[in-house]
Write a protein that holds these residues in place. Structure first.
Motif: not given
Length: 636
Positions: A396-397, A400, A404, A417, A422, A444-446, A449
Protein backbone atom coordinates in the motif's frame (compact mmCIF):
# COMPACT_ATOMS: atom_id res chain seq x y z
CA UNK A 1 33.26 16.09 -17.05
CA UNK A 2 29.58 15.16 -16.70
CA UNK A 3 26.72 17.44 -15.83
CA UNK A 4 26.73 15.98 -12.32
CA UNK A 5 30.18 17.52 -11.75
CA UNK A 6 28.67 21.02 -12.01
CA UNK A 7 26.71 20.55 -8.78
CA UNK A 8 27.90 22.02 -5.48
CA UNK A 9 27.27 20.71 -1.99
CA UNK A 10 25.05 22.61 0.41
CA UNK A 11 25.84 20.44 3.44
CA UNK A 12 28.36 22.50 5.40
CA UNK A 13 28.90 23.26 9.05
CA UNK A 14 26.75 26.39 8.65
CA UNK A 15 23.72 24.59 7.18
CA UNK A 16 24.02 21.83 9.79
CA UNK A 17 24.24 24.44 12.57
CA UNK A 18 21.04 26.06 11.27
CA UNK A 19 19.28 22.70 11.28
CA UNK A 20 20.39 21.92 14.83
CA UNK A 21 19.36 25.37 16.03
CA UNK A 22 15.90 24.97 14.47
CA UNK A 23 15.51 21.59 16.13
CA UNK A 24 16.57 22.74 19.58
CA UNK A 25 14.51 25.94 19.57
CA UNK A 26 11.39 25.10 17.60
CA UNK A 27 10.65 21.41 18.17
CA UNK A 28 9.72 22.04 21.85
CA UNK A 29 7.52 24.94 20.74
CA UNK A 30 5.95 22.83 18.02
CA UNK A 31 5.17 20.05 20.48
CA UNK A 32 3.71 22.54 22.94
CA UNK A 33 1.53 24.02 20.20
CA UNK A 34 0.33 20.55 19.27
CA UNK A 35 -0.71 19.91 22.86
CA UNK A 36 -2.47 23.28 23.04
CA UNK A 37 -3.91 23.75 19.53
CA UNK A 38 -3.49 20.46 17.70
CA UNK A 39 -0.95 21.73 15.16
CA UNK A 40 2.79 22.34 15.11
CA UNK A 41 4.86 25.32 14.04
CA UNK A 42 4.58 24.60 10.34
CA UNK A 43 6.84 26.86 8.30
CA UNK A 44 7.64 29.34 11.05
CA UNK A 45 11.00 27.83 11.92
CA UNK A 46 11.89 27.53 8.23
CA UNK A 47 11.57 31.26 7.57
CA UNK A 48 12.84 32.44 10.94
CA UNK A 49 16.05 30.40 11.08
CA UNK A 50 16.77 30.71 7.36
CA UNK A 51 16.44 34.50 7.44
CA UNK A 52 18.51 34.67 10.63
CA UNK A 53 21.38 32.69 9.12
CA UNK A 54 21.24 34.56 5.83
CA UNK A 55 21.49 37.86 7.66
CA UNK A 56 24.27 36.71 9.98
CA UNK A 57 26.40 35.31 7.18
CA UNK A 58 25.83 38.45 5.12
CA UNK A 59 27.79 40.32 7.79
CA UNK A 60 30.80 38.13 7.10
CA UNK A 61 32.90 37.85 3.99
CA UNK A 62 31.32 34.49 3.14
CA UNK A 63 27.53 34.74 2.66
CA UNK A 64 25.55 31.53 2.18
CA UNK A 65 25.70 30.05 -1.28
CA UNK A 66 22.38 29.22 -3.01
CA UNK A 67 23.09 25.55 -2.32
CA UNK A 68 23.65 26.21 1.40
CA UNK A 69 20.56 28.38 1.52
CA UNK A 70 18.52 25.55 0.01
CA UNK A 71 19.74 23.09 2.64
CA UNK A 72 19.03 25.59 5.42
CA UNK A 73 15.59 26.28 3.92
CA UNK A 74 14.67 22.58 3.82
CA UNK A 75 16.55 21.54 6.93
CA UNK A 76 14.97 24.09 9.27
CA UNK A 77 11.59 22.57 8.49
CA UNK A 78 12.54 20.21 11.30
CA UNK A 79 11.15 22.84 13.66
CA UNK A 80 7.59 21.85 12.73
CA UNK A 81 8.15 18.27 13.90
CA UNK A 82 5.82 16.80 16.54
CA UNK A 83 6.91 13.84 18.63
CA UNK A 84 5.82 10.32 17.60
CA UNK A 85 6.28 9.31 21.23
CA UNK A 86 3.05 11.19 21.91
CA UNK A 87 1.35 7.84 21.25
CA UNK A 88 3.17 6.31 24.22
CA UNK A 89 1.76 9.03 26.49
CA UNK A 90 -1.67 8.58 24.93
CA UNK A 91 -1.63 4.81 25.65
CA UNK A 92 -0.75 5.64 29.27
CA UNK A 93 -3.91 7.74 29.40
CA UNK A 94 -6.02 5.20 27.53
CA UNK A 95 -5.22 2.17 29.67
CA UNK A 96 -6.44 4.01 32.79
CA UNK A 97 -9.35 5.87 31.16
CA UNK A 98 -13.02 4.94 31.64
CA UNK A 99 -13.18 4.25 27.90
CA UNK A 100 -10.80 1.30 28.21
CA UNK A 101 -12.94 -0.18 31.01
CA UNK A 102 -16.30 0.42 29.34
CA UNK A 103 -15.70 -2.06 26.49
CA UNK A 104 -15.05 -5.77 26.75
CA UNK A 105 -13.61 -8.46 24.50
CA UNK A 106 -14.66 -11.98 25.48
CA UNK A 107 -15.75 -10.67 28.88
CA UNK A 108 -12.40 -9.01 29.67
CA UNK A 109 -12.10 -5.18 29.82
CA UNK A 110 -10.26 -3.65 26.90
CA UNK A 111 -7.67 -2.16 29.27
CA UNK A 112 -6.49 -5.68 30.09
CA UNK A 113 -5.88 -6.39 26.39
CA UNK A 114 -3.30 -3.60 26.06
CA UNK A 115 0.16 -5.25 25.91
CA UNK A 116 3.05 -3.99 28.02
CA UNK A 117 5.11 -3.20 24.90
CA UNK A 118 2.57 -0.46 24.06
CA UNK A 119 2.34 0.95 27.59
CA UNK A 120 2.86 -0.35 31.14
CA UNK A 121 -0.10 -2.27 32.63
CA UNK A 122 -2.93 -0.21 34.06
CA UNK A 123 -1.85 -1.03 37.64
CA UNK A 124 1.77 0.13 37.13
CA UNK A 125 2.98 2.99 39.31
CA UNK A 126 4.94 4.28 36.32
CA UNK A 127 1.83 6.10 35.06
CA UNK A 128 1.71 8.27 38.18
CA UNK A 129 5.36 9.30 37.78
CA UNK A 130 4.65 10.96 34.43
CA UNK A 131 8.03 10.29 32.90
CA UNK A 132 9.07 8.23 29.90
CA UNK A 133 12.45 7.49 31.47
CA UNK A 134 11.40 4.59 33.69
CA UNK A 135 12.07 0.88 33.08
CA UNK A 136 8.39 0.24 32.38
CA UNK A 137 8.29 2.82 29.58
CA UNK A 138 11.64 1.89 28.01
CA UNK A 139 10.13 -1.03 26.06
CA UNK A 140 7.33 1.02 24.43
CA UNK A 141 9.80 3.81 23.63
CA UNK A 142 12.23 1.27 22.20
CA UNK A 143 9.54 -0.38 20.04
CA UNK A 144 8.52 2.97 18.58
CA UNK A 145 12.17 3.89 17.96
CA UNK A 146 12.80 0.69 16.00
CA UNK A 147 9.65 1.41 14.02
CA UNK A 148 10.91 4.92 13.27
CA UNK A 149 14.29 3.65 12.04
CA UNK A 150 12.75 1.06 9.73
CA UNK A 151 10.26 3.63 8.45
CA UNK A 152 13.11 6.06 7.72
CA UNK A 153 15.01 3.49 5.66
CA UNK A 154 11.87 2.62 3.68
CA UNK A 155 11.03 6.30 3.27
CA UNK A 156 14.44 7.22 1.86
CA UNK A 157 14.54 4.22 -0.48
CA UNK A 158 11.10 4.80 -2.00
CA UNK A 159 11.64 8.58 -2.12
CA UNK A 160 14.89 8.28 -4.08
CA UNK A 161 13.29 5.74 -6.40
CA UNK A 162 10.29 7.96 -7.14
CA UNK A 163 12.54 11.00 -7.61
CA UNK A 164 14.67 9.21 -10.19
CA UNK A 165 11.65 7.95 -12.12
CA UNK A 166 9.45 11.05 -12.05
CA UNK A 167 12.13 13.77 -12.10
CA UNK A 168 14.99 12.36 -14.15
CA UNK A 169 13.42 9.76 -16.44
CA UNK A 170 9.78 10.91 -16.84
CA UNK A 171 10.57 14.62 -16.33
CA UNK A 172 7.35 15.64 -14.59
CA UNK A 173 6.82 19.40 -14.18
CA UNK A 174 6.22 19.70 -10.39
CA UNK A 175 4.61 23.16 -10.79
CA UNK A 176 5.27 24.33 -7.24
CA UNK A 177 8.99 23.53 -7.38
CA UNK A 178 9.47 27.00 -8.84
CA UNK A 179 8.03 28.49 -5.65
CA UNK A 180 10.87 26.99 -3.62
CA UNK A 181 13.39 28.10 -6.23
CA UNK A 182 12.08 31.67 -6.01
CA UNK A 183 12.11 31.58 -2.21
CA UNK A 184 15.73 30.44 -2.06
CA UNK A 185 16.75 33.12 -4.56
CA UNK A 186 14.95 35.75 -2.50
CA UNK A 187 16.65 34.60 0.70
CA UNK A 188 20.01 34.64 -1.02
CA UNK A 189 19.46 38.11 -2.48
CA UNK A 190 17.76 39.56 0.67
CA UNK A 191 15.36 41.92 -1.06
CA UNK A 192 14.78 44.76 1.49
CA UNK A 193 11.18 45.24 0.34
CA UNK A 194 10.32 41.63 1.22
CA UNK A 195 11.98 41.91 4.60
CA UNK A 196 9.74 44.92 5.25
CA UNK A 197 6.66 42.87 4.34
CA UNK A 198 7.62 40.14 6.79
CA UNK A 199 8.30 42.62 9.60
CA UNK A 200 4.93 44.34 9.10
CA UNK A 201 3.02 41.05 9.07
CA UNK A 202 4.89 39.97 12.19
CA UNK A 203 3.09 42.73 14.09
CA UNK A 204 -0.25 41.01 13.48
CA UNK A 205 1.12 37.70 14.71
CA UNK A 206 2.61 39.27 17.82
CA UNK A 207 -0.59 41.19 18.64
CA UNK A 208 -2.76 38.10 18.25
CA UNK A 209 -0.42 35.91 20.30
CA UNK A 210 -0.35 38.44 23.15
CA UNK A 211 -4.15 38.52 23.31
CA UNK A 212 -4.72 34.81 22.78
CA UNK A 213 -1.83 33.21 24.66
CA UNK A 214 -0.43 35.81 27.03
CA UNK A 215 -3.67 37.25 28.44
CA UNK A 216 -4.63 34.07 30.38
CA UNK A 217 -1.19 34.07 32.01
CA UNK A 218 -1.06 37.81 32.70
CA UNK A 219 -4.71 38.46 33.64
CA UNK A 220 -6.14 35.04 34.40
CA UNK A 221 -8.87 35.66 31.79
CA UNK A 222 -9.00 33.87 28.44
CA UNK A 223 -10.19 36.54 25.99
CA UNK A 224 -10.11 34.28 22.93
CA UNK A 225 -11.42 30.71 23.30
CA UNK A 226 -8.90 28.34 21.74
CA UNK A 227 -8.87 26.67 19.30
CA UNK A 228 -12.49 27.43 18.27
CA UNK A 229 -15.73 29.13 19.32
CA UNK A 230 -18.65 26.75 19.84
CA UNK A 231 -21.68 27.89 17.78
CA UNK A 232 -23.86 24.79 18.08
CA UNK A 233 -26.21 26.64 20.44
CA UNK A 234 -27.18 28.97 17.59
CA UNK A 235 -28.52 26.21 15.34
CA UNK A 236 -29.52 23.37 17.66
CA UNK A 237 -33.25 24.23 17.36
CA UNK A 238 -33.12 24.20 13.55
CA UNK A 239 -30.25 21.82 12.75
CA UNK A 240 -29.83 19.42 15.69
CA UNK A 241 -26.54 17.58 15.50
CA UNK A 242 -24.83 20.21 13.34
CA UNK A 243 -21.13 20.56 14.21
CA UNK A 244 -20.94 24.33 13.77
CA UNK A 245 -17.97 26.22 15.14
CA UNK A 246 -15.62 29.04 14.24
CA UNK A 247 -11.84 28.79 14.38
CA UNK A 248 -10.20 31.34 16.67
CA UNK A 249 -6.63 30.71 15.53
CA UNK A 250 -5.27 33.56 13.37
CA UNK A 251 -3.08 31.31 11.25
CA UNK A 252 -6.21 29.36 10.24
CA UNK A 253 -7.26 32.50 8.31
CA UNK A 254 -3.85 33.71 7.16
CA UNK A 255 -2.55 30.35 5.91
CA UNK A 256 -5.38 29.93 3.35
CA UNK A 257 -4.23 33.09 1.55
CA UNK A 258 -2.51 30.66 -0.83
CA UNK A 259 -5.54 28.35 -1.34
CA UNK A 260 -7.36 28.94 -4.66
CA UNK A 261 -10.82 30.36 -4.02
CA UNK A 262 -12.50 27.66 -6.07
CA UNK A 263 -10.83 25.01 -3.94
CA UNK A 264 -11.86 26.78 -0.71
CA UNK A 265 -15.48 26.99 -1.90
CA UNK A 266 -15.67 23.25 -2.47
CA UNK A 267 -13.98 22.53 0.86
CA UNK A 268 -16.67 24.67 2.46
CA UNK A 269 -19.53 23.04 0.49
CA UNK A 270 -18.45 19.47 1.19
CA UNK A 271 -17.76 20.21 4.86
CA UNK A 272 -21.20 21.75 5.38
CA UNK A 273 -22.93 18.92 3.53
CA UNK A 274 -21.29 16.30 5.74
CA UNK A 275 -21.00 17.91 9.18
CA UNK A 276 -23.97 20.29 9.17
CA UNK A 277 -26.80 19.09 6.92
CA UNK A 278 -26.30 15.32 6.88
CA UNK A 279 -25.43 15.27 10.59
CA UNK A 280 -28.82 16.88 11.21
CA UNK A 281 -30.79 14.92 8.58
CA UNK A 282 -29.71 11.63 10.12
CA UNK A 283 -31.43 12.78 13.33
CA UNK A 284 -34.51 14.51 11.97
CA UNK A 285 -35.36 12.88 8.63
CA UNK A 286 -33.51 9.55 8.37
CA UNK A 287 -33.17 8.32 11.98
CA UNK A 288 -33.05 4.65 10.91
CA UNK A 289 -29.78 5.11 9.00
CA UNK A 290 -27.64 5.61 12.12
CA UNK A 291 -29.78 4.80 15.19
CA UNK A 292 -26.82 4.97 17.60
CA UNK A 293 -26.24 8.61 16.62
CA UNK A 294 -29.93 9.42 17.18
CA UNK A 295 -29.89 7.76 20.61
CA UNK A 296 -26.72 9.50 21.78
CA UNK A 297 -27.54 13.01 20.58
CA UNK A 298 -29.32 15.35 22.96
CA UNK A 299 -30.03 19.05 22.86
CA UNK A 300 -27.23 21.05 24.43
CA UNK A 301 -24.37 18.84 23.26
CA UNK A 302 -21.34 21.02 22.63
CA UNK A 303 -19.20 21.09 19.53
CA UNK A 304 -16.58 18.64 20.84
CA UNK A 305 -19.19 16.07 21.83
CA UNK A 306 -21.04 16.40 18.52
CA UNK A 307 -17.85 16.06 16.49
CA UNK A 308 -16.73 13.04 18.50
CA UNK A 309 -19.98 11.11 18.56
CA UNK A 310 -21.07 11.87 14.98
CA UNK A 311 -17.64 10.90 13.69
CA UNK A 312 -17.72 7.57 15.52
CA UNK A 313 -21.39 6.71 14.98
CA UNK A 314 -21.87 8.12 11.46
CA UNK A 315 -18.71 9.00 9.55
CA UNK A 316 -15.98 6.56 10.55
CA UNK A 317 -16.89 3.85 8.06
CA UNK A 318 -18.18 6.17 5.28
CA UNK A 319 -14.89 8.08 5.48
CA UNK A 320 -13.12 4.85 4.62
CA UNK A 321 -15.40 4.75 1.57
CA UNK A 322 -14.47 8.35 0.76
CA UNK A 323 -10.83 7.27 0.94
CA UNK A 324 -11.42 4.33 -1.40
CA UNK A 325 -13.08 6.67 -3.90
CA UNK A 326 -10.15 9.06 -3.64
CA UNK A 327 -7.68 6.21 -4.16
CA UNK A 328 -9.49 5.03 -7.32
CA UNK A 329 -9.70 8.58 -8.63
CA UNK A 330 -5.98 9.13 -7.97
CA UNK A 331 -5.15 5.94 -9.84
CA UNK A 332 -7.12 7.30 -12.78
CA UNK A 333 -5.40 10.70 -12.57
CA UNK A 334 -1.97 9.10 -12.19
CA UNK A 335 -2.47 6.38 -14.80
CA UNK A 336 0.35 7.72 -16.98
CA UNK A 337 2.75 7.75 -14.07
CA UNK A 338 1.76 4.27 -12.89
CA UNK A 339 2.42 2.82 -16.34
CA UNK A 340 5.69 4.70 -16.68
CA UNK A 341 7.04 3.62 -13.31
CA UNK A 342 6.88 -0.08 -14.14
CA UNK A 343 8.62 0.67 -17.41
CA UNK A 344 11.27 2.71 -15.58
CA UNK A 345 11.86 -0.02 -13.01
CA UNK A 346 13.55 -2.01 -15.75
CA UNK A 347 16.23 0.68 -15.93
CA UNK A 348 19.17 -0.44 -13.81
CA UNK A 349 21.66 2.34 -14.39
CA UNK A 350 22.00 5.25 -11.98
CA UNK A 351 21.15 7.96 -14.47
CA UNK A 352 23.05 11.08 -15.44
CA UNK A 353 21.92 13.62 -12.85
CA UNK A 354 20.85 12.03 -9.57
CA UNK A 355 23.67 10.69 -7.42
CA UNK A 356 21.44 8.05 -5.80
CA UNK A 357 22.01 4.28 -5.69
CA UNK A 358 20.62 2.21 -8.56
CA UNK A 359 16.92 1.38 -8.77
CA UNK A 360 17.39 -2.22 -7.70
CA UNK A 361 19.47 -1.25 -4.68
CA UNK A 362 16.70 1.10 -3.62
CA UNK A 363 14.05 -1.57 -4.18
CA UNK A 364 16.01 -4.08 -2.11
CA UNK A 365 16.47 -1.53 0.70
CA UNK A 366 12.73 -0.78 0.66
CA UNK A 367 11.72 -4.45 0.70
CA UNK A 368 14.28 -5.32 3.38
CA UNK A 369 13.24 -2.55 5.79
CA UNK A 370 9.50 -3.07 5.32
CA UNK A 371 9.94 -6.86 5.40
CA UNK A 372 11.78 -6.72 8.73
CA UNK A 373 9.08 -4.38 10.07
CA UNK A 374 6.36 -6.86 9.03
CA UNK A 375 8.18 -9.76 10.72
CA UNK A 376 8.62 -7.78 13.96
CA UNK A 377 4.96 -6.80 13.81
CA UNK A 378 3.95 -10.45 13.36
CA UNK A 379 6.10 -11.47 16.34
CA UNK A 380 4.42 -8.82 18.50
CA UNK A 381 0.88 -9.56 17.27
CA UNK A 382 0.86 -13.17 16.03
CA UNK A 383 -2.95 -13.45 16.10
CA UNK A 384 -3.31 -10.90 13.29
CA UNK A 385 -3.00 -12.52 9.84
CA UNK A 386 0.35 -11.54 8.36
CA UNK A 387 -1.22 -10.42 5.07
CA UNK A 388 -2.54 -7.28 6.81
CA UNK A 389 0.86 -5.79 7.81
CA UNK A 390 2.38 -7.11 4.58
CA UNK A 391 -0.20 -5.37 2.40
CA UNK A 392 -0.22 -2.10 4.36
CA UNK A 393 3.48 -1.92 5.13
CA UNK A 394 4.84 -3.04 1.75
CA UNK A 395 2.28 -2.85 -1.07
CA UNK A 396 0.00 0.00 0.00
CA UNK A 397 2.74 2.50 0.86
CA UNK A 398 4.44 1.70 -2.47
CA UNK A 399 1.21 2.35 -4.42
CA UNK A 400 0.60 5.51 -2.40
CA UNK A 401 4.06 6.79 -3.34
CA UNK A 402 3.45 6.08 -7.03
CA UNK A 403 0.05 7.79 -7.20
CA UNK A 404 0.83 10.79 -5.01
CA UNK A 405 4.15 11.59 -6.68
CA UNK A 406 2.41 11.55 -10.06
CA UNK A 407 -0.36 13.83 -8.75
CA UNK A 408 2.13 16.32 -7.25
CA UNK A 409 4.20 16.24 -10.41
CA UNK A 410 1.18 17.06 -12.57
CA UNK A 411 -1.13 19.16 -10.38
CA UNK A 412 1.20 20.71 -7.81
CA UNK A 413 -0.65 19.92 -4.58
CA UNK A 414 -2.08 16.83 -2.91
CA UNK A 415 -5.37 15.74 -1.34
CA UNK A 416 -5.41 14.12 2.07
CA UNK A 417 -4.42 10.49 2.30
CA UNK A 418 -7.29 7.98 2.66
CA UNK A 419 -7.84 7.54 6.42
CA UNK A 420 -8.44 4.42 8.54
CA UNK A 421 -7.19 1.99 5.89
CA UNK A 422 -5.39 -0.04 8.56
CA UNK A 423 -8.42 -0.35 10.86
CA UNK A 424 -10.58 -1.41 7.92
CA UNK A 425 -8.12 -4.14 6.92
CA UNK A 426 -8.02 -5.48 10.48
CA UNK A 427 -11.81 -5.36 10.60
CA UNK A 428 -11.89 -7.79 7.67
CA UNK A 429 -10.06 -10.43 9.73
CA UNK A 430 -11.25 -12.49 12.72
CA UNK A 431 -8.63 -10.82 14.97
CA UNK A 432 -9.68 -10.16 18.57
CA UNK A 433 -7.63 -7.80 20.68
CA UNK A 434 -6.42 -4.22 20.97
CA UNK A 435 -2.85 -3.94 19.64
CA UNK A 436 -3.72 -5.15 16.14
CA UNK A 437 -6.11 -2.24 15.62
CA UNK A 438 -3.77 0.51 16.81
CA UNK A 439 -0.20 -0.54 15.95
CA UNK A 440 1.14 -0.66 12.39
CA UNK A 441 4.42 -2.21 11.16
CA UNK A 442 5.78 1.10 9.82
CA UNK A 443 4.46 4.60 9.42
CA UNK A 444 3.21 3.33 6.07
CA UNK A 445 1.22 6.44 5.17
CA UNK A 446 4.19 8.68 5.98
CA UNK A 447 6.48 6.41 3.95
CA UNK A 448 4.19 6.76 0.93
CA UNK A 449 3.69 10.49 1.35
CA UNK A 450 7.42 11.21 1.78
CA UNK A 451 8.11 10.43 -1.88
CA UNK A 452 6.17 13.30 -3.53
CA UNK A 453 7.76 16.04 -1.43
CA UNK A 454 11.23 14.56 -1.82
CA UNK A 455 10.79 14.34 -5.60
CA UNK A 456 9.80 18.01 -5.72
CA UNK A 457 12.79 18.96 -3.56
CA UNK A 458 15.01 17.00 -5.94
CA UNK A 459 13.62 19.06 -8.82
CA UNK A 460 14.50 22.23 -6.92
CA UNK A 461 18.00 20.96 -6.11
CA UNK A 462 18.67 20.23 -9.79
CA UNK A 463 17.49 23.72 -10.75
CA UNK A 464 19.81 25.36 -8.20
CA UNK A 465 22.74 23.03 -9.03
CA UNK A 466 22.77 21.51 -5.56
CA UNK A 467 23.76 17.88 -5.08
CA UNK A 468 20.54 15.82 -4.76
CA UNK A 469 22.30 13.42 -2.38
CA UNK A 470 22.54 16.35 0.06
CA UNK A 471 18.79 15.97 0.57
CA UNK A 472 19.35 12.42 1.77
CA UNK A 473 22.13 13.53 4.12
CA UNK A 474 19.85 16.27 5.41
CA UNK A 475 17.14 13.74 6.32
CA UNK A 476 19.64 11.39 7.93
CA UNK A 477 20.92 14.23 10.13
CA UNK A 478 17.52 15.77 10.88
CA UNK A 479 15.54 12.63 11.73
CA UNK A 480 17.51 11.42 14.81
CA UNK A 481 17.67 15.00 16.08
CA UNK A 482 13.91 15.37 15.64
CA UNK A 483 13.22 12.10 17.45
CA UNK A 484 15.49 13.04 20.34
CA UNK A 485 14.16 16.57 20.77
CA UNK A 486 10.59 15.33 20.39
CA UNK A 487 11.15 12.79 23.15
CA UNK A 488 12.85 15.27 25.50
CA UNK A 489 10.28 18.05 25.01
CA UNK A 490 7.34 15.67 25.48
CA UNK A 491 8.98 14.34 28.63
CA UNK A 492 9.30 17.88 30.02
CA UNK A 493 5.70 18.84 29.22
CA UNK A 494 4.35 15.64 30.78
CA UNK A 495 6.31 16.35 33.95
CA UNK A 496 4.94 19.89 34.09
CA UNK A 497 1.29 18.81 33.91
CA UNK A 498 -0.81 15.71 33.19
CA UNK A 499 -1.68 14.88 29.60
CA UNK A 500 -4.57 15.35 29.01
CA UNK A 501 -5.35 18.37 31.20
CA UNK A 502 -6.59 21.95 30.87
CA UNK A 503 -2.96 23.05 30.63
CA UNK A 504 -2.91 21.44 27.17
CA UNK A 505 -6.43 22.14 25.76
CA UNK A 506 -6.10 20.12 22.55
CA UNK A 507 -5.46 16.94 24.51
CA UNK A 508 -8.75 17.38 26.38
CA UNK A 509 -10.50 17.07 23.02
CA UNK A 510 -8.11 14.89 21.04
CA UNK A 511 -7.31 12.10 23.49
CA UNK A 512 -10.92 11.22 24.40
CA UNK A 513 -11.78 11.17 20.68
CA UNK A 514 -8.87 8.82 19.98
CA UNK A 515 -9.93 6.67 22.94
CA UNK A 516 -13.48 6.41 21.65
CA UNK A 517 -12.19 5.43 18.21
CA UNK A 518 -10.01 2.75 19.80
CA UNK A 519 -13.00 1.42 21.74
CA UNK A 520 -15.41 1.17 18.82
CA UNK A 521 -12.80 -0.37 16.50
CA UNK A 522 -11.18 -2.84 18.91
CA UNK A 523 -14.61 -3.63 20.37
CA UNK A 524 -15.98 -4.12 16.83
CA UNK A 525 -18.89 -1.76 17.47
CA UNK A 526 -18.85 -0.27 13.95
CA UNK A 527 -21.31 -1.13 11.21
CA UNK A 528 -18.79 -2.26 8.63
CA UNK A 529 -21.28 -3.46 6.03
CA UNK A 530 -21.29 -3.08 2.23
CA UNK A 531 -23.93 -0.33 2.24
CA UNK A 532 -22.05 1.80 4.81
CA UNK A 533 -18.75 1.35 2.98
CA UNK A 534 -19.39 1.03 -0.74
CA UNK A 535 -22.34 3.39 -1.21
CA UNK A 536 -20.23 6.36 -0.03
CA UNK A 537 -17.43 5.07 -2.26
CA UNK A 538 -19.65 4.95 -5.34
CA UNK A 539 -21.30 8.29 -4.53
CA UNK A 540 -18.05 10.21 -4.11
CA UNK A 541 -16.48 8.46 -7.08
CA UNK A 542 -19.43 9.47 -9.27
CA UNK A 543 -19.11 13.10 -8.13
CA UNK A 544 -15.36 13.15 -8.81
CA UNK A 545 -15.64 11.70 -12.32
CA UNK A 546 -18.65 13.90 -13.12
CA UNK A 547 -16.69 16.94 -11.99
CA UNK A 548 -13.67 15.82 -14.01
CA UNK A 549 -15.86 15.45 -17.09
CA UNK A 550 -17.40 18.87 -16.46
CA UNK A 551 -13.95 20.45 -16.33
CA UNK A 552 -13.07 18.91 -19.68
CA UNK A 553 -16.31 20.03 -21.35
CA UNK A 554 -16.70 23.53 -19.92
CA UNK A 555 -12.95 24.33 -19.76
CA UNK A 556 -13.64 26.53 -16.74
CA UNK A 557 -12.52 25.55 -13.22
CA UNK A 558 -16.06 25.33 -11.84
CA UNK A 559 -15.43 22.17 -9.80
CA UNK A 560 -12.44 21.34 -7.58
CA UNK A 561 -12.10 17.57 -7.04
CA UNK A 562 -9.33 18.00 -4.50
CA UNK A 563 -11.27 20.71 -2.66
CA UNK A 564 -14.37 18.52 -2.52
CA UNK A 565 -12.48 15.55 -1.07
CA UNK A 566 -10.65 17.74 1.44
CA UNK A 567 -13.99 19.14 2.58
CA UNK A 568 -15.32 15.68 3.38
CA UNK A 569 -12.72 15.43 6.15
CA UNK A 570 -12.61 19.10 7.23
CA UNK A 571 -14.71 20.29 10.16
CA UNK A 572 -16.84 23.41 9.45
CA UNK A 573 -14.72 25.52 11.84
CA UNK A 574 -11.70 24.92 9.63
CA UNK A 575 -13.68 25.14 6.37
CA UNK A 576 -15.10 28.55 7.28
CA UNK A 577 -11.61 29.84 8.13
CA UNK A 578 -10.27 28.52 4.82
CA UNK A 579 -13.06 30.18 2.85
CA UNK A 580 -12.60 33.53 4.60
CA UNK A 581 -8.81 33.41 4.27
CA UNK A 582 -8.97 32.38 0.61
CA UNK A 583 -11.52 35.12 -0.14
CA UNK A 584 -9.30 37.72 1.51
CA UNK A 585 -6.28 36.46 -0.39
CA UNK A 586 -8.14 36.39 -3.70
CA UNK A 587 -10.22 39.57 -3.66
CA UNK A 588 -9.15 41.91 -0.83
CA UNK A 589 -5.39 41.70 -0.36
CA UNK A 590 -4.49 42.33 -4.04
CA UNK A 591 -6.36 45.63 -3.86
CA UNK A 592 -4.59 46.64 -0.67
CA UNK A 593 -1.06 45.96 -1.90
CA UNK A 594 -1.30 47.32 -5.43
CA UNK A 595 -2.41 44.48 -7.67
CA UNK A 596 -2.48 40.76 -8.25
CA UNK A 597 1.11 40.52 -9.41
CA UNK A 598 2.43 42.22 -6.27
CA UNK A 599 0.25 40.09 -4.03
CA UNK A 600 1.32 36.84 -5.68
CA UNK A 601 4.91 37.82 -5.03
CA UNK A 602 4.54 38.73 -1.34
CA UNK A 603 1.72 36.57 0.04
CA UNK A 604 4.08 33.79 1.11
CA UNK A 605 6.07 36.30 3.14
CA UNK A 606 2.90 37.72 4.72
CA UNK A 607 1.98 34.24 5.92
CA UNK A 608 5.51 33.61 7.14
CA UNK A 609 5.65 36.93 8.98
CA UNK A 610 2.42 36.27 10.88
CA UNK A 611 3.62 32.82 11.90
CA UNK A 612 7.03 34.13 12.95
CA UNK A 613 5.43 36.83 15.12
CA UNK A 614 3.11 34.34 16.74
CA UNK A 615 5.97 31.90 17.22
CA UNK A 616 8.21 34.50 18.88
CA UNK A 617 5.59 35.27 21.54
CA UNK A 618 4.98 31.56 22.10
CA UNK A 619 8.71 31.00 22.48
CA UNK A 620 8.94 33.65 25.18
CA UNK A 621 5.82 32.44 26.98
CA UNK A 622 6.98 28.85 26.86
CA UNK A 623 10.37 29.76 28.32
CA UNK A 624 8.78 31.83 31.10
CA UNK A 625 6.24 29.11 31.84
CA UNK A 626 8.85 26.39 32.07
CA UNK A 627 11.10 28.48 34.33
CA UNK A 628 8.19 29.36 36.62
CA UNK A 629 6.95 25.79 36.93
CA UNK A 630 10.41 24.39 37.47
CA UNK A 631 10.91 26.67 40.47
CA UNK A 632 7.79 25.67 42.40
CA UNK A 633 5.92 22.51 43.30
CA UNK A 634 2.61 23.25 41.62
CA UNK A 635 -0.42 21.12 42.58
CA UNK A 636 -0.74 19.39 39.20
Amino acid sequence: MGERDEFRTGITWRSILALVLAGIIFIPISNYLYLVLGSGMGGTSTFFITMLFVELTSLSYAPLTPQETLMVYYGTGIGGYTSPYYLVVYRSYFVRSPFAWSAHIEGKPLAMWVPSWLTPPYYSKAHALRTLFTPEFLLPVGIYTVRLVLSLIAQLAIAMLMARIYVEFEKYRFPFAQVDVSMVKFLSERDPSMVKVILISMVAGVAYAIVAYASPILTGVRIIPLPFYDMTWLVQDYLPGAALGLSTVLSAYVGPFIIPFNTAIWIFIASFIVWIFLNSLFITTFPNFFPEWVQEYHKGMGLIAIQNRSFIRVWFVPQVGFGLALALYMIYRARRGIVSIFRALRITEKGELLDFPSNWVLIIAYLASTGVAVLIHHMLIPDLPIWVPAFAGIAYSFLLAIAYTAILGEVGFLPAAPPFVWQTLVYLTPYKGYAGFVFEPTEYTSVGLAAPGFAQQTKVALTLKAKPSDLVKLILIASPLAWFMGLISLEIFWRIAPIPSAVYPNTVYGMPLSAQIDVVTAGRQLRVTPEYLFYPTLGVLAILFAGDLLLKVVKIPIFSPIGFVMGLYTQPAGAIAMLIGSALGTFVMPRLVGGREVWDRIRGYVIAGEMIGEGMVLTLLLAVSMMAKSAWLWPW
